[in-house]
Scaffold this active site. Sequence first.
Site, PDB file in Angstrom:
ATOM      1  N   ASP A 109       4.204   8.443  -0.583  1.00  0.00           N
ATOM      2  CA  ASP A 109       3.046   8.390  -1.478  1.00  0.00           C
ATOM      3  C   ASP A 109       2.550   6.964  -1.609  1.00  0.00           C
ATOM      4  O   ASP A 109       2.166   6.504  -2.683  1.00  0.00           O
ATOM      5  CB  ASP A 109       3.340   8.993  -2.858  1.00  0.00           C
ATOM      6  CG  ASP A 109       2.076   9.476  -3.578  1.00  0.00           C
ATOM      7  OD1 ASP A 109       0.976   9.271  -3.033  1.00  0.00           O
ATOM      8  OD2 ASP A 109       2.194  10.032  -4.675  1.00  0.00           O
ATOM      9  N   GLU A 124       2.504  11.554   3.309  1.00  0.00           N
ATOM     10  CA  GLU A 124       1.497  11.489   2.245  1.00  0.00           C
ATOM     11  C   GLU A 124       1.172  10.035   1.950  1.00  0.00           C
ATOM     12  O   GLU A 124       1.530   9.494   0.912  1.00  0.00           O
ATOM     13  CB  GLU A 124       1.991  12.188   0.973  1.00  0.00           C
ATOM     14  CG  GLU A 124       0.915  12.337  -0.092  1.00  0.00           C
ATOM     15  CD  GLU A 124       1.410  12.961  -1.378  1.00  0.00           C
ATOM     16  OE1 GLU A 124       0.972  12.519  -2.452  1.00  0.00           O
ATOM     17  OE2 GLU A 124       2.247  13.881  -1.325  1.00  0.00           O
ATOM     18  N   HIS A 144      -3.268  18.288  -1.676  1.00  0.00           N
ATOM     19  CA  HIS A 144      -2.924  17.120  -2.469  1.00  0.00           C
ATOM     20  C   HIS A 144      -3.541  17.247  -3.862  1.00  0.00           C
ATOM     21  O   HIS A 144      -4.621  17.813  -4.021  1.00  0.00           O
ATOM     22  CB  HIS A 144      -3.444  15.862  -1.776  1.00  0.00           C
ATOM     23  CG  HIS A 144      -3.067  14.588  -2.449  1.00  0.00           C
ATOM     24  ND1 HIS A 144      -3.809  14.049  -3.491  1.00  0.00           N
ATOM     25  CD2 HIS A 144      -2.018  13.748  -2.246  1.00  0.00           C
ATOM     26  CE1 HIS A 144      -3.240  12.937  -3.882  1.00  0.00           C
ATOM     27  NE2 HIS A 144      -2.147  12.719  -3.159  1.00  0.00           N
TER      28      HIS A 144
END
Length: 326
Positions: A283, A9, A161
Amino acid sequence: MTMKKIALEEAITTAATVSYAEATETLVPEEDKPKLQDSLANSDARIAAMDKAGIDIFVLSQTSPSVQAETNAELAVQRASQANKEMLDEIKQHPTRCRGFATLAMQNVQAACDELKRCVEEYGFLGALINGQTNGLYLDDESYIPFWQCVSELNVPVYIHPADPKTQPAVMEGYEIMQGAIWGWGTDTSTHFLRLLFNGHFDRFPKLTIILGHMGEMLPYFAYRLDSRYAVIQDPVRPRLSKNPSEYLRSNLLVTTSGVCQDSALQCAIAEMGEDRVLFSVDYPYEDASSASSWIDKTPVTDAQREKLCYKNAEQALRLALATHA
């Protein structure tokens, strides 16, 4: 020896999507925006962060909300195509370090199917990342059935997401601080997955794989409650599922550790999902790659589990051995 790591991600912007990123950038202090913008766009800074953290591969995706925020469907289709070509160029600069998830204009289902097929078959992308709802439509809507058929045929995962809902629920009114990453995004994204589940999508398309970040957007901790209440509550509209809700968590859902460096949360995710269904992520650049990497190296799991979390599960789920670059 540092263990191999794959992170799923990891956000970027390209020329086609940078204007949409402004909505996400409003969440950071004004003085931090230049650094965030550079981190999203700067390939050298990204690779430097990976090197410092000891991360081998970033699977890149356009930062939220990408082209899904575009109200002109035709323009969204054009920019999705442009964004994916630009990301392919980015990947080609570092072919051993970066892979990609496609961004899709969900405003046009057939165009989304065509773009996903091109990205997977021609560009070597590993699936798609979709940022929440598109013009108020969630992915359980009947208009998206051809898309899920396409995903099933391609046999690639879809990463859902977080993004803002079309309208904030009344319970969030007056509490802007709760509406994004602190709480609202997680509840919206977990609910998005449950809409697919309770609408029977995983019975209709049993091979579908959905990925959720942030340790599963709270779903692993609610598995018992989902089953116990589903057993006694009847839905006059939706079809009865062929399995208990928690079983779909273990057959159709993968979760990543993005943004949650918490030992107890990881232990719960492994216990409920199984050690084969939890994958490391950062992230980036919203979280620090080195901190995430250091945590996964030290969290109390077995060596075999750590290998699965860091890279083996990702290699299996994304079929990295079979995927080829354009």
